[in-house]
Design a protein around this motif. Sequence first.
Motif, PDB file in Angstrom:
ATOM      1  N   ILE A  29       0.032  -1.817  -2.731  1.00 25.35           N
ATOM      2  CA  ILE A  29      -1.288  -2.347  -2.338  1.00 25.35           C
ATOM      3  C   ILE A  29      -1.613  -3.601  -3.144  1.00 25.35           C
ATOM      4  O   ILE A  29      -2.119  -4.594  -2.591  1.00 25.35           O
ATOM      5  N   ALA A  30      -1.306  -3.581  -4.428  1.00 25.97           N
ATOM      6  CA  ALA A  30      -1.570  -4.766  -5.255  1.00 25.97           C
ATOM      7  C   ALA A  30      -0.740  -5.958  -4.776  1.00 25.97           C
ATOM      8  O   ALA A  30      -1.258  -7.087  -4.650  1.00 25.97           O
ATOM      9  N   GLN A  31       0.517  -5.733  -4.496  1.00 27.72           N
ATOM     10  CA  GLN A  31       1.364  -6.817  -4.014  1.00 27.72           C
ATOM     11  C   GLN A  31       0.910  -7.339  -2.662  1.00 27.72           C
ATOM     12  O   GLN A  31       1.004  -8.532  -2.373  1.00 27.72           O
ATOM     13  N   GLY A  32       0.391  -6.442  -1.811  1.00 22.77           N
ATOM     14  CA  GLY A  32      -0.130  -6.875  -0.518  1.00 22.77           C
ATOM     15  C   GLY A  32      -1.301  -7.826  -0.662  1.00 22.77           C
ATOM     16  O   GLY A  32      -1.517  -8.690   0.192  1.00 22.77           O
ATOM     17  N   HIS A  33      -2.076  -7.693  -1.741  1.00 17.58           N
ATOM     18  CA  HIS A  33      -3.188  -8.612  -2.015  1.00 17.58           C
ATOM     19  C   HIS A  33      -2.743  -9.861  -2.775  1.00 17.58           C
ATOM     20  O   HIS A  33      -3.532 -10.807  -2.924  1.00 17.58           O
ATOM     21  N   GLU A  44      -1.272  -8.931  -9.532  1.00 15.28           N
ATOM     22  CA  GLU A  44      -0.308  -8.446 -10.506  1.00 15.28           C
ATOM     23  C   GLU A  44      -0.862  -7.187 -11.160  1.00 15.28           C
ATOM     24  O   GLU A  44      -2.075  -7.079 -11.392  1.00 15.28           O
ATOM     25  N   ILE A  45       0.015  -6.222 -11.455  1.00 16.66           N
ATOM     26  CA  ILE A  45      -0.437  -4.998 -12.107  1.00 16.66           C
ATOM     27  C   ILE A  45       0.451  -4.708 -13.313  1.00 16.66           C
ATOM     28  O   ILE A  45       1.623  -5.092 -13.353  1.00 16.66           O
ATOM     29  N   ALA A  46      -0.138  -4.020 -14.295  1.00 16.83           N
ATOM     30  CA  ALA A  46       0.607  -3.616 -15.489  1.00 16.83           C
ATOM     31  C   ALA A  46      -0.054  -2.386 -16.073  1.00 16.83           C
ATOM     32  O   ALA A  46      -1.271  -2.201 -15.955  1.00 16.83           O
ATOM     33  N   HIS A  70      -4.003  -2.541 -15.618  1.00 18.57           N
ATOM     34  CA  HIS A  70      -4.544  -3.892 -15.497  1.00 18.57           C
ATOM     35  C   HIS A  70      -4.233  -4.429 -14.102  1.00 18.57           C
ATOM     36  O   HIS A  70      -3.077  -4.424 -13.680  1.00 18.57           O
ATOM     37  N   VAL A  71      -5.231  -4.895 -13.410  1.00 20.20           N
ATOM     38  CA  VAL A  71      -5.049  -5.566 -12.119  1.00 20.20           C
ATOM     39  C   VAL A  71      -5.549  -7.000 -12.282  1.00 20.20           C
ATOM     40  O   VAL A  71      -6.737  -7.215 -12.541  1.00 20.20           O
ATOM     41  N   THR A  72      -4.651  -7.966 -12.157  1.00 21.99           N
ATOM     42  CA  THR A  72      -5.005  -9.368 -12.403  1.00 21.99           C
ATOM     43  C   THR A  72      -4.663 -10.221 -11.180  1.00 21.99           C
ATOM     44  O   THR A  72      -4.003  -9.778 -10.250  1.00 21.99           O
TER      45      THR A  72
END
Length: 511
Positions: free
Chosen positions: A478-482, A485-487, A499-501
């Motif tokens: 889902i993060a990549q679809g937007h 970046e996530i960590a 973290h969602v940046t």
Amino acid sequence: MKSQPTVLFVRSPSQDRAAISMLRDSGLTVNEFDGVRDLECALGDYDTDCVVTNCEVENVDGTQYLGGLTVIERLRESHPELPVVLFAEVTNGDIAREAYSRDVFGYIPSTVSDAHQRLLAQVDAAVASSPARQRANKRKQLNEAVRLVNQALVRSQSRMDIERDVTAVLAGTTRYTEACTVTCQYDRPVVRALGSQRDHVSITAPDPLRRAESENRLVVADIDHATVADDTEALETDCTRILAVPLVYGGDSYGVLGVYADSVDTFDAEEQDTFREVGHNIALAIDASQTKDALRQRTTDLEQQKERLRELAQIISHELRNPLQAAMGRVELLAAEHAAEEFDAIQRSHTRMSFLIDDLMEIAREGGRQYTVEPVALSDVMADAWTTVTTDGSTIEIDCTETILADSNRLRQLAENFFRLATEQGDTGKITITDTADGFALEHDSIPLEVGQEGPFELYYASSDEGGGLHLAVIREIAQGHGWEIALSNDPTGRVRLHVTGVERPSAKPT
């Protein structure tokens, strides 16, 4: 090694006797012929250095008119390395121009006073030029063969096409007599492609081909004519020399290219170097064609797999929708009779399940999720997601006020998966959601997570706990679809932070 140069003289019926005697008296070996056909029949019998021809000699059709020009034209086609001197009885500028247009070496009118001296000088010069002409002609023939091979490699689509076209090209040149590709099975060469397209052949000289493949090196060898003469189907018929070239690329062997010639002077060091490169190019083309075939098959397999997944998704959707709709109808009836907050939660869960079924069907049809980005209040989406999760005593603190650009359904799905990760994998604790400078963060007090050199997200995703790995896989997708970046990180107390940046706000959206 011959002691003196050899000249082939095509004479006119009534002239040239004196010229022939003068050439012989000067130390040349002169062989006489009466016309074009006699010369062509005898060319292979002599190691010739030069050809002299009168203009009025017998032509191929039996006439005596301008047969010398036909001699020049035929020799340029069959023996371009042989220099030709035209010794004409007439001084005609048009004939001279025609002769030079056919690449005649020299033109001597026999009517001039010093005609014989000029003829001898031209013949001496032609004989002296013969080695250089032979080298130039060999290079020209070799370059032409390589050019034709490269053209065949470009147009051929499969390994069989490559081998068939390359061998046909080489066998069709004036320099080579035959060509083939073989692979050795149980130490016996088996023909895969043959340039002459004969139906049945037998290999009477297999050793050079075997050595080229087993030793992975180029092999040149002479052919024993006695052995070939005993076999009417011999591949080496009319051949005296073979060049065996291993076809190897990237450590993979694709057999051997065999090139045959009818001259013992063929396949010198320069030619061998050229064919090493040719062999490499052929093997490269075969490797590329097989890679392309494998990719094409892989694409076909993936298309079939996608079709099966679409069918499976339709089955799942059908099997889930019926009981879901029945459950939703019963909840509506109960909610009308009993005012209870639990019914609202059940209805929200049913609605969420319906959305996930639609989402599954969309992925099956389109090959991926479609995202509709719009301004959403981060706190509202997080609060809505919390109501769909069984909390098991955990609590939530939503400390965020930002409006972000996101697909609200996908963002809620991301939050739900983190909440389930926290409540299923960790102990009872508090989940905190906060704004950050370029996105947002979700935290929990006690998710068991070890941080290593490869990064916590990768390590946790690869862990043996399939439930946690699945939640993180959905979060990442889902993060990549937007385009986010996530960590994941943690601290010694066990508190885990997602973290969602890279998250955009409405004010930062380009106009």
